[in-house]
Design a protein around this motif. Sequence first.
Motif, short mmCIF file in Angstrom:
data_model
loop_
_atom_site.label_atom_id
_atom_site.label_comp_id
_atom_site.label_asym_id
_atom_site.label_seq_id
_atom_site.Cartn_x
_atom_site.Cartn_y
_atom_site.Cartn_z
N ALA A 4 0.81 4.95 -8.44
CA ALA A 4 0.63 4.93 -6.84
C ALA A 4 1.88 4.31 -6.21
CB ALA A 4 -0.61 4.09 -6.35
N VAL A 5 2.52 5.14 -5.44
CA VAL A 5 3.66 4.85 -4.60
C VAL A 5 3.26 4.30 -3.33
CG1 VAL A 5 5.72 5.56 -3.79
CG2 VAL A 5 5.03 6.66 -5.74
N SER A 6 2.38 4.72 -2.42
CA SER A 6 2.48 4.26 -1.24
C SER A 6 1.09 4.94 -0.50
CB SER A 6 3.55 4.31 -0.24
OG SER A 6 3.38 3.93 0.97
N CYS A 7 0.63 4.17 0.44
CA CYS A 7 -0.64 4.84 0.92
C CYS A 7 -0.69 4.02 2.46
CB CYS A 7 -1.93 4.34 0.37
SG CYS A 7 -3.50 5.16 1.09
N ILE A 8 -1.31 4.98 3.32
CA ILE A 8 -1.53 4.78 4.74
C ILE A 8 -2.98 4.99 5.07
CG2 ILE A 8 -0.72 6.67 5.85
CD1 ILE A 8 0.42 5.17 8.00
N SER A 9 -3.49 3.94 5.88
CA SER A 9 -5.06 4.36 6.01
C SER A 9 -5.34 4.03 7.36
CB SER A 9 -5.84 3.54 5.02
OG SER A 9 -7.34 3.55 5.44
N SER A 10 -6.37 4.92 7.99
CA SER A 10 -6.76 4.65 9.31
C SER A 10 -7.74 3.37 9.35
CB SER A 10 -7.47 5.91 9.78
OG SER A 10 -8.61 6.18 9.06
N SER B 204 -3.77 0.16 7.59
CA SER B 204 -3.09 -0.51 6.48
C SER B 204 -2.23 0.30 5.62
CB SER B 204 -3.90 -1.26 5.33
OG SER B 204 -4.61 -0.20 4.75
N GLN B 205 -1.10 -0.33 5.32
CA GLN B 205 0.09 0.20 4.43
C GLN B 205 0.28 -0.34 3.28
OE1 GLN B 205 3.72 0.90 6.82
NE2 GLN B 205 2.49 1.50 8.54
N THR B 206 0.22 0.50 2.05
CA THR B 206 0.56 -0.28 0.79
C THR B 206 1.59 0.35 0.21
OG1 THR B 206 -1.13 1.10 -0.20
CG2 THR B 206 -1.86 -1.06 0.65
N TYR B 207 2.09 -0.32 -0.84
CA TYR B 207 3.37 -0.06 -1.42
C TYR B 207 3.56 -0.49 -2.81
CZ TYR B 207 5.32 1.00 3.29
OH TYR B 207 5.41 1.59 4.42
N ALA B 208 3.78 0.27 -3.83
CA ALA B 208 3.96 -0.39 -5.09
C ALA B 208 5.28 -1.21 -4.98
CB ALA B 208 4.49 0.83 -6.03
N ASN B 209 5.23 -2.34 -5.79
CA ASN B 209 6.21 -3.48 -5.85
C ASN B 209 7.58 -2.70 -6.24
OD1 ASN B 209 4.46 -5.44 -5.50
ND2 ASN B 209 3.99 -5.72 -7.59
N SER B 210 7.79 -1.48 -7.01
CA SER B 210 8.95 -0.81 -7.40
C SER B 210 9.64 -0.10 -6.10
CB SER B 210 8.75 0.26 -8.48
OG SER B 210 7.56 1.14 -8.10
N VAL B 211 8.86 0.02 -5.08
CA VAL B 211 9.44 0.81 -3.77
C VAL B 211 9.35 -0.02 -2.65
CG1 VAL B 211 8.81 2.89 -4.78
CG2 VAL B 211 7.48 1.97 -3.27
N LYS B 212 8.78 -1.41 -2.70
CA LYS B 212 8.72 -2.06 -1.50
C LYS B 212 10.04 -2.69 -1.07
CE LYS B 212 5.03 -4.67 -1.92
NZ LYS B 212 4.27 -5.67 -2.30
N ASP B 213 10.07 -2.37 0.27
CA ASP B 213 11.33 -2.76 1.06
C ASP B 213 12.50 -1.53 0.98
OD1 ASP B 213 11.24 -6.16 -0.32
OD2 ASP B 213 10.50 -5.45 1.82
N ARG B 214 12.09 -0.45 0.20
CA ARG B 214 12.85 0.49 0.09
C ARG B 214 12.30 1.68 0.96
NH1 ARG B 214 14.64 3.00 -4.26
NH2 ARG B 214 12.61 2.14 -5.52
N PHE B 215 10.94 1.90 0.76
CA PHE B 215 10.22 3.07 1.35
C PHE B 215 9.44 2.87 2.46
CE2 PHE B 215 9.88 5.78 -3.04
CZ PHE B 215 11.24 5.47 -3.27
N THR B 216 9.21 3.51 3.20
CA THR B 216 8.43 3.33 4.65
C THR B 216 7.60 4.58 4.59
OG1 THR B 216 10.26 2.04 5.34
CG2 THR B 216 8.22 2.75 6.86
N ILE B 217 6.20 4.22 5.00
CA ILE B 217 5.36 5.34 5.18
C ILE B 217 4.76 5.32 6.42
CG2 ILE B 217 3.19 3.97 4.47
CD1 ILE B 217 2.20 6.52 2.96
N SER B 218 4.51 6.52 7.16
CA SER B 218 4.14 6.70 8.71
C SER B 218 3.28 7.85 8.66
CB SER B 218 5.17 6.56 9.43
OG SER B 218 6.10 7.78 9.16
N PHE B 219 2.63 7.91 9.74
CA PHE B 219 1.43 9.07 10.20
C PHE B 219 1.71 9.44 11.73
CE2 PHE B 219 -1.80 11.72 9.49
CZ PHE B 219 -2.73 11.61 10.45
#
Length: 120
Positions: free
Chosen positions: A47-53, A57-72
């Motif tokens: 699981a890389v990242s998820c955004i929820s209504s 909330s936005q969640t990130y895997a530790n392996s991508v935190k601070d490098r990836f950004t999710i938006s809707f």
Amino acid sequence: EVQVVESGGGLVQAGGSLRLSCQASGVRIGDYAIGWFRQSPGKEPEAVSCISSLGGSQTYANSVKDRFTISFDNVKNTVYLQMNSLKPEDTVVYYCFADLLVGGSWSSYWGQGTQVTVAS
């Protein structure tokens, strides 16, 4: 018919950036949880990242935190995954999933996958 379509994968040099898009069409979205998994051959999905209504909330895997950004974008019904500082170990197929509240019930949908390749 609900469709989830991904785009934006490709080849990039290490340290570069890509933006993945995941658009849900054919549905009026109420509440949602939309995000990305990735899976290498022979390995468990991550699981890389998820955004929820639900609470925004936005969640990130530790392996991508601070490098990836999710938006809707709720006008385009599209989730974006901005991937910066890409590493060769990010090379994998990325799958979008969408858990959508439609007509009072939750349903899950998956995209076809998009390949990301990071050259060292």
